[in-house]
Design a protein around this motif. Structure first.
Motif, PDB file in Angstrom:
ATOM      1  N   GLU A 133       0.829  -1.202   0.000  1.00  0.00           N
ATOM      2  CA  GLU A 133       0.000   0.000   0.000  1.00  0.00           C
ATOM      3  C   GLU A 133       0.869   1.260   0.000  1.00  0.00           C
ATOM      4  N   LEU A 134       1.993   1.232   0.727  1.00  0.00           N
ATOM      5  CA  LEU A 134       2.889   2.390   0.747  1.00  0.00           C
ATOM      6  C   LEU A 134       3.501   2.626  -0.621  1.00  0.00           C
ATOM      7  N   ALA A 135       3.915   1.563  -1.285  1.00  0.00           N
ATOM      8  CA  ALA A 135       4.489   1.717  -2.645  1.00  0.00           C
ATOM      9  C   ALA A 135       3.445   2.248  -3.620  1.00  0.00           C
ATOM     10  N   ALA A 136       2.239   1.758  -3.493  1.00  0.00           N
ATOM     11  CA  ALA A 136       1.170   2.235  -4.372  1.00  0.00           C
ATOM     12  C   ALA A 136       0.880   3.712  -4.125  1.00  0.00           C
ATOM     13  N   LYS A 137       0.938   4.100  -2.834  1.00  0.00           N
ATOM     14  CA  LYS A 137       0.676   5.514  -2.518  1.00  0.00           C
ATOM     15  C   LYS A 137       1.733   6.419  -3.119  1.00  0.00           C
ATOM     16  N   ARG A 138       3.019   5.958  -3.062  1.00  0.00           N
ATOM     17  CA  ARG A 138       4.087   6.767  -3.674  1.00  0.00           C
ATOM     18  C   ARG A 138       3.866   6.923  -5.176  1.00  0.00           C
ATOM     19  N   GLN A 139       3.508   5.816  -5.833  1.00  0.00           N
ATOM     20  CA  GLN A 139       3.241   5.892  -7.289  1.00  0.00           C
ATOM     21  C   GLN A 139       2.076   6.839  -7.582  1.00  0.00           C
TER      22      GLN A 139
END
Length: 524
Positions: A133-139
């Motif tokens: 979820e954190l990686a998706a938020k950065r993207q």
């Protein structure tokens, strides 16, 4: 049971039958080919016949258009509605293209990781899910920043395109406004009978005449506000507007389309009738388009080459002058154009098709000068005998009256439009007469060579045969020499002018200037 072989006789009969069938098929093919050739030949001959008929029809239509010039022209009003010449500005729609369409804004749903099932969630643990979820938020946040930057650039480009479009609309509006102001000024000038405006309006009228495309439309217009008179110099159509063939026929034996020549007499008569209609239509259109005109002068010329000199010439073939009352009494729909011109006392070349010129009734070149009403300057001399006390305009009128007293026709030009010409005199005597430009200089100082050069230049521009420079003062020796070298310039200094006034006007005058004793007197 074994198959029995054909006997020799049967074999022979079969071969004969096959040969007959082959011959029959060949004859059928040959007959079909001949039929096709005959059909193609008939179609070709028919097409050539139609080609000859079409060419004949085209010639007939050309002749019909020439014969009906006046009739067609009378069907419409020649008046030009100047308001209709105004223009509305072009307003192209704003079309930014791809710049006008924003890109889709990124949404979290486009980047959010899918939720794991129960078993996968237990196996991976909470930490692994949070990392996804954190990686998706950065993207997602990076995509948002990229979109905002590109949208900012797009909006700037869109604003620039909109400013450019508004500038284009403003430019088109300014052009339309400028054009419409010109039309308003022209309409105002026509109403106030301003010379240049009326001339421009009448030129517009002539350009709109319903003449065949092959006709030339070159014309010049001179308008006199005082007399409400217009003089037109118009280029008539050349002789080649008249078809020299009467029709075409197809000669089958030679496979050629042969023209049938039109009799020379018929060609000449058709050309005469054509230019007669043009003269009447021009005159009618001018009167119809401008209800204030009282008189129309028409000179119809044609471009050609003098066979004796090989030089381009512009002979006049028709000359006409008529007032409104007389012209309005005509029923132009019923007249024979050539008879009508004779009725109006027009001058028409005896052989217009041979381009034999005539002397116009009104000389257009002389009409080019802007003339003012004559002033009786002589009457002022009784109480004011010193010529230096006359105004420049009064002196010019006095010079004109001297020439008129010598038997010439004289005009004084408008001061603001004299083009270096103070007056014009015309000697109507055949062979030795012609147009003479006059410059009148009420000077107290010497007149030099430059003034002689100026007069020579005016003579060249106006195509005048002679020039006269009249002054109250005196000329330099170089001035006298320059006039002698030119050969067609006459100089009249103060003493000679006093003598001419005494001889032709019967007035004793003086010139109150101090003339040097060494002043050149020129030839005796």
């Amino acid at each position: 049971m074994a198959k029995r072989s054909p006997s020799a006789a049967e074999y022979h009969r079969r071969q004969q039958a096959q040969a007959k069938e082959a011959a029959r098929q060949q004859r059928a093919a040959e007959n079909a080919a001949k039929a096709t050739q005959r059909a193609e030949r008939e179609n070709y001959l028919a097409s050539r016949g139609r080609e000859a008929d079409n060419k004949t029809h085209e010639v007939q239509q050309r002749v019909l258009s020439l014969q009906s010039l006046l009739e067609v022209g009378l069907r419409r009003s020649a008046r030009v509605d100047l308001v209709s010449l105004k223009k509305a500005p072009e307003n192209p729609p704003f079309a930014p293209g791809a710049v006008g369409v924003p890109a889709q804004r990124p949404s979290w749903e486009m980047f959010a990781p899918s939720r794991p099932g129960m078993i996968k969630s237990v196996l991976e643990g909470r930490t692994r899910q949070e990392q996804r979820e954190l990686a998706a938020k950065r993207q997602y946040e990076a995509a948002q920043r990229s979109w905002e930057q590109s949208e900012h650039v797009r909006l700037e480009q869109l604003a620039a395109l909109r400013r450019e479009h508004l500038g284009l609309l403003a430019t088109k509006q300014q052009a339309a406004d400028a054009h419409n102001r010109t039309i308003d000024e022209l309409a105002s000038g026509v109403r106030s009978r301003r010379k240049d405006a009326v001339e421009k309006y009448l030129q517009t009228v002539l350009r709109r005449m319903p003449l065949p495309a092959a006709f030339t439309r070159r014309s010049e217009v001179i308008y006199s506000p005082h007399a409400e008179q217009v003089v037109v110099k118009l280029q008539l159509p050349s002789r080649d507007v008249v078809p020299v063939v009467k029709g075409y026929s197809y000669i089958q034996s030679k496979d050629e389309i042969r023209p049938a020549p039109r009799p020379a007499k018929e060609v000449a008569e058709l050309y005469r009738a054509t230019i007669a209609q043009v003269a009447l239509l021009v005159t009618r259109d001018l009167f119809d388009a401008d209800q204030m005109l009282r008189e129309v002068g028409f000179n119809g010329h044609v471009d050609t080459v003098d066979p004796a000199t090989g030089q381009s010439v512009y002979p006049c073939l028709i000359s006409l002058t008529v007032d409104r009352d007389r012209f309005s009494s005509l029923n132009l729909r019923q007249v024979n154009p050539e008879d009508c011109l004779r009725h109006l006392n027009a001058l028409v070349s005896q052989h217009p098709y041979e381009l034999k010129g005539i002397t116009p009734i009104l000389d257009f070149e002389r009409s080019k000068y802007a003339f003012v009403e004559g002033m009786d300057a002589v009457a002022m001399l009784d109480s004011r005998p010193d010529l230096m006390q006359l105004s420049a305009g009064e002196f010019e009128h006095l010079v004109r009256q001297v020439f008129e007293a010598m038997g010439m026709q004289g005009w004084t030009t408008t001061p603001s439009k004299d083009d270096g010409v103070d007056g014009v005199v015309f000697n109507p005597t055949p062979f030795v007469g012609g147009l003479t430009i006059v410059q009148a200089k009420r000077y107290k100082d010497v007149v030099g060579v430059n003034h002689i050069r100026e007069l020579a230049g005016a003579m060249e521009e106006k195509k005048a045969g002679h020039g006269v420079l009249v002054t109250t003062s005196w000329f330099t020796a170089g001035g006298w020499q320059k006039a002698r070298e030119h050969g067609r310039i006459e100089l009249v200094d103060g003493p000679r002018l006093v003598h001419l006034i005494k001889e032709h006007l019967g007035k004793d005058v003086l010139i109150g200037i101090k003339r040097p004793k060494t002043a050149s007197t020129g030839p005796s």
